[in-house]
Design an enzyme around this catalytic site. Structure first.
Site, short mmCIF file in Angstrom:
data_model
loop_
_atom_site.label_atom_id
_atom_site.label_comp_id
_atom_site.label_asym_id
_atom_site.label_seq_id
_atom_site.Cartn_x
_atom_site.Cartn_y
_atom_site.Cartn_z
CB CYS A 92 -0.87 -0.01 1.21
SG CYS A 92 -0.19 0.21 2.94
CB CYS A 95 4.67 0.41 1.98
SG CYS A 95 3.40 -0.96 2.79
CB CYS A 164 25.03 -30.79 -12.24
SG CYS A 164 26.45 -30.98 -11.52
CB CYS A 167 29.64 -27.40 -13.16
SG CYS A 167 29.62 -29.23 -13.36
CG ASP A 541 -8.63 -3.07 -14.72
OD1 ASP A 541 -9.86 -2.29 -14.07
OD2 ASP A 541 -8.24 -2.21 -15.65
#
Length: 845
Positions: A92, A95, A164, A167, A541
């Site tokens: 909000c 904040c 992976c 490494c 919306d």
């Protein structure tokens, strides 16, 4: 372009102030550019210790555009510098005020500006060391701050040979010990290394090679890859010696010669992993190279030369196949780069000149012929054509474009010839931003991936220690021979490698994000991919999301049976207005070839309507309130007006100072694709779909009935949408919010998942949401939900398959059923199957 459904002070923006059709701004006095942020409408102003109003001249001047440089005022020091941060967790506008007030108390900080709409914060201080304190201070307040300024000295290298995540860790640890390297980040998913160093390129490449991998600057990758294809791989040579030794064992060839063949196979195939293992141990990593090298050396020491050679060859073969498969998933994004042509045709006077796109400047005029790809973003100056925008937006049908319309790099001009004014440099085009955002997304770990990595970090050393105990403890207590238990311990070492488990998640995420990007959807990280798969309710919306966001004339009522006369008078008054409703009436008249009359003394009546004098008579067009204020009787049409308003229409009354001539009803039309998308979302099992709108209850009911939406909240202000989303969350649902990414920013931030539409047209949409639909419609939303759910299923399949394979292998070691080469085959085979399973996501339609 922002779309709002409620506009608190519309009277100073336009002559018509009906809330649902304001397509331009979020505040009564804000410009369209200001509308790209919502801080102005929520009162998040810059605070400075000396003068809190120094950087703002009015309540609307705080909304900075995306690219505008923040210039803090500091009267004490001319050395003040500004650093921008991305703030996560604000739900909000208060904040933003909390963060500003708290940081202003920190010594050394001169000014703080938090923009709630864009989620950005600009901090000014006269000492750079103060900036290091900011993330901690913000974290204490319950938020997260990330610096937006990236290290400009960072170079990008392509790393080849990683199979992976361990490494990547090995390379990072090895390079970080070099005093000439300030910072290094290696990402297994994208195969890239970001490095800040003070040495030369060749030295960096050598350092990576010492760790057992290959590196090249990003731009050089293709050339080096092509060069390598000319050489026979060490895997092939190692395989040949292994095959010769195996065949020789069935002939009269001496055992010593066969052992020598196996030894050569181990040396050739194992040199690279052994070198990587050396540097991994040196840097404190326990990766798969260490485990496999230990197994191969151990097998040779106990006389199992065939087993050792087989381990090396299967490991090398598995790595080769894994690397090729992973490279294919990485190429799914790199192929986007090839969408744009390398040259553009520049118009210089009467001449046409071909230039590399890197040399083309903003405002240059480029010519695009039919069938050509558009090289740069721009605005059409002349010509009309159909443009295939699928590479950017994922739209299935070409879009008609004419003068003034925007075109994007990488899209295809299908018909007419176009002259386009370049609006963005090659590095700033929409396709460049897409590539950048997707690569960033692929580097972000999903919660599942983070958990698996933590598990692997614990699992590997435990099993490694257990393998050592298996080799030593049983024979010490007389439970069998040393050779028998060392062999079992070596098999356990191989099983300790969690390669399949570690890559089970990132390869699936890279594949899913790559698929989405090719279909016009930006998913900004594995976290949001996972969230999309868990969504139970979607809040939409209304204006510009479910509907077109622009009004159309729905009905014309003439009290004197002179319809064309009424439309002609209204067009005359409205032609001088840029308001969406005025444009709708003008277009309606043009389509019916009803021309405007000769008028004069045109005036806008703030917040009520407009007027003009035609043939000496004053005519008015505007809200019913305009005529009530002039005391013009409306009884004759009052009942009809109420009926139209209940059906969600906006009314324009037309008349003189003494009588009403008629009225025109205007309504926002539902997008063609909306109903299909809602139906498809229901088919994929979406629990609940909710509409949030600023319109009245009657309009909301009408839209809900036509679209198939389950539920609605009407007459909402932007801040009310946040409350509506929280209400859905309080009901125990995981909620996604779909909006345009600008005015819906508070609700997008509050929802568990923010989805913005029309990312191709707005930079703000690409910044504010977690997922961006590049096209300005909902067409790709069902695909996104399906893709994310399938990705989660595949990740679960991969994880369980990897774990079951490991458990089965562990169980078979001790009875002696699992040989060393079988252990390697199970590990590399499992990793390969996990990759191939993940790659199915690339092909999902």
């Amino acid at each position: 372009m922002s779309r709002t459904e409620k506009e608190p002070q519309a009277s100073c923006c336009s002559s018509h102030a009906e809330p649902e059709f304001n397509v331009k701004s979020t505040s009564s006095c804000c410009s369209e550019e200001d509308a790209s942020t919502t801080s102005t409408c929520y009162g998040s102003d810059t605070n400075t210790k000396e003068d809190q109003t120094a950087t703002t001249s009015s309540s609307c001047s705080t909304g900075e555009s995306k690219d505008k440089q923040v210039e803090p005022v500091d009267r004490e020091s001319k050395e003040t510098k500004t650093l921008e941060f991305k703030i996560h967790g604000m739900d909000c506008p208060s904040c933003a005020a909390t963060i500003e007030k708290a940081l202003l108390k920190t010594e050394g900080i001169q000014s703080v500006r938090v923009n709630y709409g864009t989620g950005k914060m600009a901090v000014s201080a006269n000492d750079r060391s103060v900036y290091d304190l900011v993330p901690d201070q913000v974290h204490k307040l319950g938020f997260k701050a990330e610096p937006l300024v990236k290290n400009t000295n960072m170079q990008t290298y392509k790393i080849e040979g990683m199979d992976c995540g361990s490494c990547a860790m090995t390379i990072e640890k090895h390079l970080s010990k070099n005093p000439t390297i300030q910072e290094v980040h290696v990402n297994f998913s994208t195969g890239k290394m970001q490095i800040d160093h003070s040495t030369n390129q060749n030295e960096i490449i050598k350092e990576v090679q010492r760790a057992g991998f290959d590196a090249s600057l990003d731009s050089q990758r293709q050339g080096t890859a092509n060069q390598k294809k000319k050489w026979i791989s060490t895997t092939t040579i190692s395989g040949i010696f292994l095959a010769l030794g195996f065949i020789g064992s069935f002939t009269s060839v001496t055992p010593g010669f066969i052992t020598a063949l196996y030894a050569v196979a181990i040396l050739i195939g194992g040199f690279k992993p052994a070198k990587s293992a050396f540097y991994a141990i040196k840097s404190g990593s326990l990766d798969m190279n260490v485990l496999m090298s230990s197994a191969a050396i151990g097998a040779a020491l106990i006389g199992e030369w065939f087993e050792g050679a087989t381990v090396v060859w299967l490991f090398a073969l598995g790595n080769t196949l894994q690397n090729r498969s992973i490279e294919r998933t990485r190429e799914s994004i790199r192929s986007l780069i090839n969408l744009t042509p390398s040259e553009a045709t520049i118009k210089s006077g009467d001449q046409l000149i071909r230039k590399p796109v890197e040399e083309v400047e903003v405002n240059a005029i480029i010519v695009i012929k039919p069938g050509e790809k558009i090289p740069l973003d721009g605005e059409i100056l002349s010509g009309t054509s159909s443009i295939n925008q699928a590479p950017i937006t994922g739209e299935s049908l070409p879009v008609d474009k004419q003068r003034g319309d925007t075109v994007y790099a990488g899209t295809v001009n299908e018909s007419g010839s176009l002259e386009v004014k370049v609006t963005k440099l090659v590095e700033d085009t929409t396709i460049a931003k897409i590539i950048h955002l997707v690569e960033e997304a692929q580097e972000k770990k999903a919660p599942t991936q983070a958990f698996v990595d933590r598990f692997a970090n614990v699992y590997t050393p435990i099993v490694f220690s257990l393998a050592l105990l298996v080799m030593v403890v049983p024979p010490l207590f007389g439970f069998g021979s040393w050779g028998e238990w060392v062999y079992k311990g070596l098999a356990l070492l191989v099983v300790a490698c969690p390669c399949a488990l570690v890559i089970s998640t990132p390869v699936a995420i890279v594949s899913a994000i790559g698929n989405a990007a090719k279909n016009g959807v930006l998913i900004k990280g594995g976290t949001f991919l996972e969230k999309a798969g868990a969504i139970q309710a979607i809040a939409f919306d209304k204006t510009g999301t479910l509907t077109e966001g622009k009004p159309n004339v729905a009905e014309v009522i003439s009290l004197y049976n002179n319809r064309e006369e009424l439309i002609g008078i209204t067009r005359t008054i409205e032609e001088h207005s840029t308001h969406p409703i005025a444009k709708a009436i003008t277009i309606y008249a043009e389509e019916r070839k009803i021309s405007a009359k000769k008028g004069e003394d045109f005036k806008a009546i703030a917040g009520k309507g407009a007027q003009a004098t035609i043939n000496g008579i004053e005519y008015f067009a505007g809200k019913p309130k305009l005529f009530k204020d002039m005391e013009v009787p409306l009884k004759e049409i009052e009942e009809r007006m109420e009926s139209l308003q209940r059906d969600g229409n906006t009314l324009i009354v037309v008349g003189t100072r003494t009588e009403v001539l008629g009225l025109i009803a205007v309504a926002d039309s539902i997008r063609d694709i909306t109903v299909q998308s809602i139906q498809k979302l229901k088919q994929v099992g979406m629990g609940e779909m909710v509409m949030l709108t600023g319109d009245n209850d009657g309009t909301a009911k009408k839209i809900v009935a036509e679209t198939g939406i389950d539920r609605y909240f009407a007459e909402l202000l932007p801040e009310d949408k946040v409350i509506a989303v929280k209400k859905l969350q309080d009901e125990g649902k995981s909620v996604a919010m779909v909006g345009d990414g600008i005015n819906d920013a508070p609700a997008l931030a509050t929802a568990d998942l923010g989805i913005a539409m029309g990312g191709a047209g707005t930079d703000t949409a690409m910044e504010t949401a977690d997922i961006v639909l590049m096209a300005d419609n909902l067409e790709k939303l069902p695909h996104t939900i399906r893709l994310s759910r399938r990705a989660m299923n595949i990740i679960k399949q991969n994880v369980w398959f990897s774990l079951i394979t490991k458990v089965a292998a562990l169980a078979l070691i001790f009875p002696g059923f699992l040989t060393l080469w079988m252990a390697v085959l199970s590990d590399t085979g499992a990793a390969l199957l996990v990759i191939l399973n993940s790659m199915r996501l690339l092909r999902q339609k």
